[in-house]
Write a protein that holds these residues in place. Sequence first.
Motif, PDB file in Angstrom:
ATOM      1  N   ALA A 243      45.344 -31.149  26.129  1.00 49.35           N
ATOM      2  CA  ALA A 243      44.982 -32.552  25.849  1.00 49.35           C
ATOM      3  C   ALA A 243      45.002 -32.891  24.360  1.00 49.35           C
ATOM      4  CB  ALA A 243      43.604 -32.860  26.451  1.00 49.35           C
ATOM      5  N   GLY A 244      44.465 -31.989  23.534  1.00 48.04           N
ATOM      6  CA  GLY A 244      44.367 -32.263  22.105  1.00 48.04           C
ATOM      7  C   GLY A 244      45.707 -32.336  21.393  1.00 48.04           C
ATOM      8  N   TRP A 245      46.758 -31.827  22.048  1.00 49.32           N
ATOM      9  CA  TRP A 245      48.079 -31.770  21.405  1.00 49.32           C
ATOM     10  C   TRP A 245      48.906 -33.014  21.659  1.00 49.32           C
ATOM     11  CZ3 TRP A 245      49.655 -27.791  18.173  1.00 49.32           C
ATOM     12  CH2 TRP A 245      48.769 -26.701  18.095  1.00 49.32           C
ATOM     13  N   ARG A 246      48.455 -33.867  22.527  1.00 48.44           N
ATOM     14  CA  ARG A 246      49.109 -35.147  22.817  1.00 48.44           C
ATOM     15  C   ARG A 246      50.586 -34.992  23.139  1.00 48.44           C
ATOM     16  NH1 ARG A 246      46.542 -36.315  25.025  1.00 48.44           N
ATOM     17  NH2 ARG A 246      46.971 -38.512  25.154  1.00 48.44           N
TER      18      ARG A 246
ATOM     19  N   ARG B  61      38.667 -26.285  20.259  1.00 49.63           N
ATOM     20  CA  ARG B  61      38.566 -27.681  19.790  1.00 49.63           C
ATOM     21  C   ARG B  61      39.941 -28.299  19.504  1.00 49.63           C
ATOM     22  NH1 ARG B  61      36.846 -27.074  13.381  1.00 49.63           N
ATOM     23  NH2 ARG B  61      38.158 -25.241  13.027  1.00 49.63           N
ATOM     24  N   THR B  62      40.935 -27.443  19.243  1.00 52.60           N
ATOM     25  CA  THR B  62      42.289 -27.969  18.993  1.00 52.60           C
ATOM     26  C   THR B  62      42.945 -28.426  20.284  1.00 52.60           C
ATOM     27  OG1 THR B  62      42.441 -26.264  17.302  1.00 52.60           O
ATOM     28  CG2 THR B  62      44.444 -27.452  17.791  1.00 52.60           C
ATOM     29  N   HIS B  63      42.523 -27.856  21.398  1.00 55.63           N
ATOM     30  CA  HIS B  63      43.170 -28.156  22.674  1.00 55.63           C
ATOM     31  C   HIS B  63      42.543 -29.338  23.405  1.00 55.63           C
ATOM     32  CE1 HIS B  63      45.007 -24.400  21.793  1.00 55.63           C
ATOM     33  NE2 HIS B  63      43.962 -23.671  22.116  1.00 55.63           N
ATOM     34  N   LYS B  64      41.299 -29.650  23.052  1.00 54.52           N
ATOM     35  CA  LYS B  64      40.574 -30.688  23.807  1.00 54.52           C
ATOM     36  C   LYS B  64      40.739 -32.048  23.139  1.00 54.52           C
ATOM     37  CE  LYS B  64      38.809 -27.543  26.576  1.00 54.52           C
ATOM     38  NZ  LYS B  64      39.416 -27.338  27.899  1.00 54.52           N
ATOM     39  N   TYR B  65      40.461 -33.087  23.896  1.00 55.52           N
ATOM     40  CA  TYR B  65      40.423 -34.426  23.319  1.00 55.52           C
ATOM     41  C   TYR B  65      39.420 -34.462  22.178  1.00 55.52           C
ATOM     42  CZ  TYR B  65      42.846 -36.336  27.427  1.00 55.52           C
ATOM     43  OH  TYR B  65      43.759 -36.618  28.409  1.00 55.52           O
ATOM     44  N   ASN B  66      39.684 -35.337  21.225  1.00 53.36           N
ATOM     45  CA  ASN B  66      38.737 -35.533  20.132  1.00 53.36           C
ATOM     46  C   ASN B  66      38.544 -37.030  19.914  1.00 53.36           C
ATOM     47  OD1 ASN B  66      37.254 -35.055  17.554  1.00 53.36           O
ATOM     48  ND2 ASN B  66      37.950 -32.973  17.914  1.00 53.36           N
ATOM     49  N   PRO B 268      47.991 -43.490  21.555  1.00 46.66           N
ATOM     50  CA  PRO B 268      48.080 -42.026  21.460  1.00 46.66           C
ATOM     51  C   PRO B 268      46.767 -41.336  21.861  1.00 46.66           C
ATOM     52  CG  PRO B 268      47.558 -42.883  19.313  1.00 46.66           C
ATOM     53  CD  PRO B 268      47.521 -44.055  20.274  1.00 46.66           C
ATOM     54  N   HIS B 270      44.511 -40.247  20.278  1.00 44.31           N
ATOM     55  CA  HIS B 270      44.244 -39.871  18.884  1.00 44.31           C
ATOM     56  C   HIS B 270      45.472 -39.093  18.417  1.00 44.31           C
ATOM     57  CE1 HIS B 270      43.452 -35.840  20.395  1.00 44.31           C
ATOM     58  NE2 HIS B 270      42.438 -36.271  21.134  1.00 44.31           N
ATOM     59  N   ALA B 272      47.418 -35.793  17.309  1.00 47.34           N
ATOM     60  CA  ALA B 272      47.228 -34.415  17.755  1.00 47.34           C
ATOM     61  C   ALA B 272      46.187 -33.735  16.853  1.00 47.34           C
ATOM     62  CB  ALA B 272      48.550 -33.657  17.713  1.00 47.34           C
ATOM     63  N   VAL B 273      45.253 -33.037  17.464  1.00 47.04           N
ATOM     64  CA  VAL B 273      44.166 -32.426  16.694  1.00 47.04           C
ATOM     65  C   VAL B 273      44.727 -31.420  15.687  1.00 47.04           C
ATOM     66  CG1 VAL B 273      42.041 -31.069  16.827  1.00 47.04           C
ATOM     67  CG2 VAL B 273      42.519 -32.789  18.571  1.00 47.04           C
TER      68      VAL B 273
END
Lengths: 402, 402
Positions: A243-246, B61-66, B268, B270, B272-273
Amino acid sequence: MNVPSVSQRIINTDVPHIEIVLNRYAHLDPPPANLAQGVSRWNPPPSVFRAASDGSLSETRTHKYNAVLGLADLRDALHSKLEQDCGLDMTGQEIMVCAGANQAFVNAALALLDPGDKVVLPRPYYFSHLCSLQLAGACVEYCDFNKATLLPDMAQLRQLLRQPEVKMVVITTPGNPSGAVYSRAMIEEIAQLCREHGTWLVIDEAYCDFVHDGAQHYSPCANALGFDSIIHIYSFSKSYGLAGWRVGYMVYPQRISEHIQKVQDTVPTHAAVASQRLALAASSGGSSSSSSSAWVKQQVAALHTCREAMWSQVSPYGTVRTNGAFYFFVPLPGGPASEDAAIELLAMQCGVLVTPGSAFGAPGHIRVSYGSLPEPECLEAIARLGRGLRSLAQRAENGPEG
Amino acid sequence: MNVPSVSQRIINTDVPHIEIVLNRYAHLDPPPANLAQGVSRWNPPPSVFRAASDGSLSETRTHKYNAVLGLADLRDALHSKLEQDCGLDMTGQEIMVCAGANQAFVNAALALLDPGDKVVLPRPYYFSHLCSLQLAGACVEYCDFNKATLLPDMAQLRQLLRQPEVKMVVITTPGNPSGAVYSRAMIEEIAQLCREHGTWLVIDEAYCDFVHDGAQHYSPCANALGFDSIIHIYSFSKSYGLAGWRVGYMVYPQRISEHIQKVQDTVPTHAAVASQRLALAASSGGSSSSSSSAWVKQQVAALHTCREAMWSQVSPYGTVRTNGAFYFFVPLPGGPASEDAAIELLAMQCGVLVTPGSAFGAPGHIRVSYGSLPEPECLEAIARLGRGLRSLAQRAENGPEG
């Protein structure tokens, strides 16, 4: 001095519901358990960690602009996957990698809809679809749902489609927030209606890997249906925990390629190259795409315990036992008027965050996710959710003064 | 069966010019030198490589929504940088991290403009601005440029702003494609005009770090101007060589925060983390933000050799010696009618890709970049460009049959 205003378009656009729920209760200590957000509990598969640590994210190609459509090798891998694993006939179809499934949907909305165009959106809808349609200036026509299935009321859908100016129908299967899996027969009927009426059919399949209890996800093969006006939208966020990588993708008829590329080039240019590289690693699993599918299936199957625990807490209130995604869409004992108070009670007294049904156009419900938290944490949160629901049911029974 | 059409909106939207140039000549062997694309020749600073290899990109935390607005620590770092390094008074201003500066501009267009709203866009404009405005349904009013400076014809700009329905003015400084750096006086006059007329002023500062020959970039401090209707747009792509990571940011008055967030959440979600984490590493350089600025200044200063080599080839044709970005905007010896043939000759006979002036609303020019290629490769390409321009000049002199 005059102060310039914002657009009527944005005033008419719905609010970011999840962000609001998360922010409203962010001050609580301990933090409430997040059953509100549509996020998978797992991290990406091992192949992603290997790709992230093999140095390829530091290569020059990761830092530079790349193709608007997406990386060629990722698009090739997705093409094979859709043909081989999903049985789609990809002749005349094109794949575009996007900065998430939402951004893919925005591409479709902006490329296909003019202000005032009618779009049929069955309730309960995924809220970002509504927001995209509002940003595109579309006129949204809601279709009610069958309370026994949470799927569209087909009689009403047929009626709505008789209006000549309907330009698009949007469905989500497996459903968000409903978890309802559209049957093959229903999807084929909707596709046939769209075909007859010259209407775009957009199918959001972000949860295509999330089916339970033997349910099957059906993705209508545009070519088999003789219908080149279907747009499929997919996500890496849920299945692969990215998810965080969009990163997500869309499949659409090649005849609209130049149009879709215009939006893509203007908005994100392309999905982040690193995100695309990890998506490639995720979808190729280890050695083959089938090992990647097997990994995802395993993760989804392991949701069973939380799913059953959640079901046992939500079933007393008339919840439909749907077989997709990782949601149940729970009717609130107190009906629509009780929604705000229910969200508040669940957060403040039970320490669980859930999403209000009004976010999905169906007030008087809550969406609860059994897929977002690690099992022990999830089971504990589910128990608290259960206590909250019982308390809400008692209040409803005793009346507002009870 | 009727086949549904695309939108008039997308038909009216300009094409992706860079992608078209790159694709048209992608078959050439050897591949032509890319002087067409706005990309920096350097990879990200060492701090980014450290961040990419310290394991933080593999953290959960990089993989999850932020957060929709962006990572809190990145926003804090940018806040300090803008206050301390750039001298902006950030009171009442908010920062949102976006999936690139283009996506930030789309946020502004969709949140502030309704279909039919007039927007003043000075030529030569950055093409993605035009596309975003077209996607938002705005009515674009072009302002001509002063041929001696490539900056707006201020008399015409004043005239255009007298129309009561102008909702926004868009400027880019340093300019893309012009390389022209707006003077402080001119920006303050434009800001004052916008203030008087109740008009949004959007300033794209993607090239804010790219100034040469002692030129200064001026970023108007909204608060100092007593004007809370300025939107600044910044990019990490150019200064930090992070184009592939799609990360930029925007600064806007807090009063429109909820509106801008609606678009961001829909498009988007956000940036990408991981991209945001690298942006944080880039902007914090090593130990301090000033060391990061120093690193960027060093890279920009090292463009000097290519800049002078390019200048010596393009100056004979009436090119303006602008002092910003890494472009020159070269009038073609043969005028507007010669544009297509010039692009073709430069690609096919000289092996260099350049961008047509018509992409920027100023046919009869080409945009050439001296910032995109490593020095030896760039110098060689510049020599070939020079030969091509001389050949075009001879043709123009001899007439079409020459």
